[in-house]
Design an enzyme around this catalytic site. Structure first.
Site, PDB file in Angstrom:
ATOM      1  N   GLU A  77       2.007   0.043  -4.911  1.00 49.02           N
ATOM      2  CA  GLU A  77       1.004   1.014  -5.334  1.00 49.02           C
ATOM      3  C   GLU A  77       1.651   2.399  -5.390  1.00 49.02           C
ATOM      4  O   GLU A  77       1.951   2.990  -4.363  1.00 49.02           O
ATOM      5  CB  GLU A  77      -0.169   1.043  -4.352  1.00 49.02           C
ATOM      6  CG  GLU A  77      -1.234   2.059  -4.734  1.00 49.02           C
ATOM      7  CD  GLU A  77      -2.111   2.510  -3.570  1.00 49.02           C
ATOM      8  OE1 GLU A  77      -3.251   2.938  -3.825  1.00 49.02           O
ATOM      9  OE2 GLU A  77      -1.653   2.447  -2.412  1.00 49.02           O
ATOM     10  N   ASP A  92       0.833  -1.197   0.000  1.00 48.51           N
ATOM     11  CA  ASP A  92       0.000   0.000   0.000  1.00 48.51           C
ATOM     12  C   ASP A  92       0.874   1.255   0.000  1.00 48.51           C
ATOM     13  O   ASP A  92       1.956   1.286   0.587  1.00 48.51           O
ATOM     14  CB  ASP A  92      -0.878  -0.034   1.254  1.00 48.51           C
ATOM     15  CG  ASP A  92      -1.812   1.151   1.349  1.00 48.51           C
ATOM     16  OD1 ASP A  92      -2.658   1.311   0.450  1.00 48.51           O
ATOM     17  OD2 ASP A  92      -1.696   1.910   2.328  1.00 48.51           O
TER      18      ASP A  92
END
Length: 636
Positions: A375, A346
């Site tokens: 990400e 993330d």
């Protein structure tokens, strides 16, 4: 008060409660005494480790009352204590074990206080299963199914509410917990397999003991335990085992940048620099460009990297070497324990850059064939490419990150399909984005997607137009890269009139016992359009499974002309017609298309079979294609 995993000199039960779960790669070691309590308690992280790892050391974070000044001795064997160090808190001690020559064994670490009292820790060095280090991560032949576990299926109503956790189930509240869990995913692996998905990525399932909005999982309060409202560590291990038996890998979503404000570290911080901005909320600027800007000032870089997302997500300072070790070892521990086939990270670029290099290199050294996707939410290919291993970059930064989420392509596809065709708009957006693939170390290892859990669903982004949806999904399931499909996209789930994440992550129909009228798992109650979409995804995924070599091969595309975009997937660079190929044609207007114009890649003495209806055409024919269509052909 939550009771966490405890280890003490009062019991040796942990040593005798191990479970061997045999998978294709890993022997899963222990069943943990999650939330059990024992007197004279000490917490130790990681709770166990393995002999034979590439890295010759493991650092234990030991926490307990006044443990910082304890002297540590190791009982026996060829394990040595290399370092024992306290930081600022009197309740944490960091002990580094040298395990370079260690064999699998049960260690006893004795912690002796200056008052003469002692406490023991029983610590297991397990035996790695054959093939663990050689495990193969997800790749271009795969297709990933992204699941919001709280919103997918409720397999066990007994864990909907857990004593001590404030955020209770309220299915009527868009931001509340709805009860989906690990058992719900496990119960529906047959559906996932039958659809054709070969990997599962779920939003985080580690403990999020937050007061509200805990369902999404991105506010971690315990890095070593699954949130009990999702299940348990054993349930997660069993899900991975069952998924593997069905040919499905498990990708774990990890959060390195921040924790939840209810994490125990916020009550007793190991060191004053453990949390950025000394534990006080200062918002991030989100200016990721500052990391690459040749004109940037240091304060802009610090404002991006050290700032918090929100006040309830304290930002971790990975420059602290003990915190860095904790996060690295935690990732490796989960790979070994749960037999992971990949990791999704993330908010990848937000942690310290140097730490990210260290983290990726340590994991990839341990698992050379593994895959990790970061990400980096930027639509600028130069920014996203920077992080992928092997990419050309403006500095000598050492990144071992194999994959990045391809946000530039996602944005280009939506822009292309929502724009009129001209020399500067329409399909040219996709063509120009793919033309920048020279920036990437390995464009075929990028994770591509039509939508995800943080943006409007693709059906809504395309104004609920089925034809546009079909073009988008056809492209994402056939172009270069590793496709990820968000749960519900296969049945045209949307979020018309709102961008609220709680609505975007709506419940998958049929996942709750009360869903009697509509069930997407069985097809009951689905509209004709929803059934058509589900079948379309299933057929495209079946193509990936029947022709895996093509999707590991190269992409060759023709510049779009008059609203027609055509591309091929080929095994190699040649135009040898003996090699099987895939041809995809997307067109916005009805067209009569002579196949001879593609002879350079298609060849001349070949036939093509349309996947949707099995119709066969010769390379000398002219195709008549209706308006707004997406056609896929096997070339033989």
């Amino acid at each position: 008060m939550l009771k966490r995993n405890r280890i003490s000199n009062e019991t040796t039960s942990l040593r005798n409660t191990s479970l061997s779960v045999i998978t294709s790669f890993v022997t899963i070691l222990p069943v943990f005494c999650v939330y059990s309590y024992q007197e004279n308690n000490l917490d130790v992280y990681p709770p166990n480790w393995w002999a034979g790892m590439q890295h010759a050391e493991v650092e234990l974070m030991i926490s307990g009352e006044n443990v910082a000044d304890d002297k540590v001795l190791v009982s026996e064997g060829n394990v040595q204590i290399k370092q024992s160090r306290a930081l600022d808190s009197e309740n944490y001690l960091f002990v580094t074990l040298d395990i370079a020559d260690a064999s699998p064994q049960e260690l006893v670490l004795s912690l002796k206080d200056e008052d003469g009292s002692s406490r023991d820790i029983h610590f297991s060095l397990g035996k790695r299963a054959q093939g663990s280090s050689a495990r193969k991560g997800f790749g271009p032949e795969d297709a990933i199914y992204l699941i919001a576990p709280d919103r997918f299926a409720n397999g066990s109503v007994g864990n909907d509410n857990i004593e001590g956790y404030k955020d209770k189930v309220d299915r009527s509240f868009k931001g509340g917990r709805h009860g989906g869990d690990i058992q719900g995913i496990s119960n529906n692996l047959d559906y996932i397999k039958e659809m054709g998905f070969t990997q599962i990525w779920t939003m985080p399932m580690l403990e999020n003991a937050m007061e509200n909005y805990s369902y999404h999982g991105y506010s971690t309060t315990d890095y070593y335990n699954i949130d009990p409202r999702f299940g348990s560590n054993d349930a997660f291990i069993e899900l991975s085992k069952k998924a593997n038996e069905n040919g499905i890998g498990v990708i774990m979503d990890m959060v390195l940048n921040h924790i939840g404000s209810e994490h125990v570290w916020m009550k007793d911080t190991p060191s004053s620099d453990w949390i950025n901005n000394y534990g006080q909320f200062v918002g991030t600027t989100h200016k990721r460009e500052s990391l690459h800007d040749p004109h940037a000032v240091a304060s802009d870089v610090k404002g991006f990297s050290d700032g918090w997302f929100v006040a309830t997500m304290p930002d971790l300072n990975q420059r602290n070497p003990h915190l860095a070790n904790y996060l690295i070892q935690n990732a490796i521990w989960w790979v070994e324990t749960a037999n992971l086939s990949g990791i999704r990270v993330d908010t990848y670029s937000y942690p310290d850059k140097g730490f990210l290099s260290q983290w990726t290199n340590r994991i990839m050294k341990e698992y050379p064939n593994f895959n990790i996707v970061g990400e980096e939410w930027s639509v600028n290919p130069a920014i996203t490419a920077y992080w992928q291993a092997g990419s050309q970059r403006h500095d000598d930064y050492d990144s071992a990150l194999p994959s990045v989420m391809d946000f530039p392509l996602q944005a280009a596809v939506v822009k292309a399909l929502n724009s009129e065709e001209s020399w500067s708009s329409g399909f040219i957006s996709i063509y120009e984005t793919l033309a920048t693939d020279f920036l990437y170390g390995d464009p075929n290892n990028l994770v591509i997607f039509a939508d995800n859990h943080d943006m409007s669903r693709i059906f809504t982004q395309l104004n609920h137009d089925k034809a546009k949806w079909n073009m988008a999904m056809t492209l994402f399931l056939t172009t270069r890269g590793i496709p990820q499909v968000f749960y519900g996209t296969e049945i045209l789930m949307g979020n018309e009139g709102t961008e609220d994440h709680g609505i975007i992550r709506s419940d998958f129909p049929g996942g709750w016992p009360s869903d009697s009228d509509k069930n997407a798992f069985s097809g009951k109650g689905l509209s004709d359009d929803e059934l058509w979409a589900q079948k379309r995804i299933k057929n495209l995924l079946a193509l990936r499974q029947s022709h895996p070599q093509l999707f590991k091969g190269k992409l060759k595309h023709y510049a779009p002309v008059d609203g027609v975009y055509t591309y091929f997937r080929v095994v190699d660079d040649t135009a040898d017609t003996s090699d099987q190929k895939l041809m995809v044609i997307l067109n916005k207007k009805s067209v009569d298309l002579p196949l001879a114009k593609y002879a350079e890649v298609l060849g001349s003495d070949v036939s093509i079979t349309r996947v949707s209806d099995g119709q066969i055409f010769n390379a000398s024919e002219t195709l008549s294609l209706p308006v707004m269509s997406a056609n896929v052909f096997i070339v033989q």
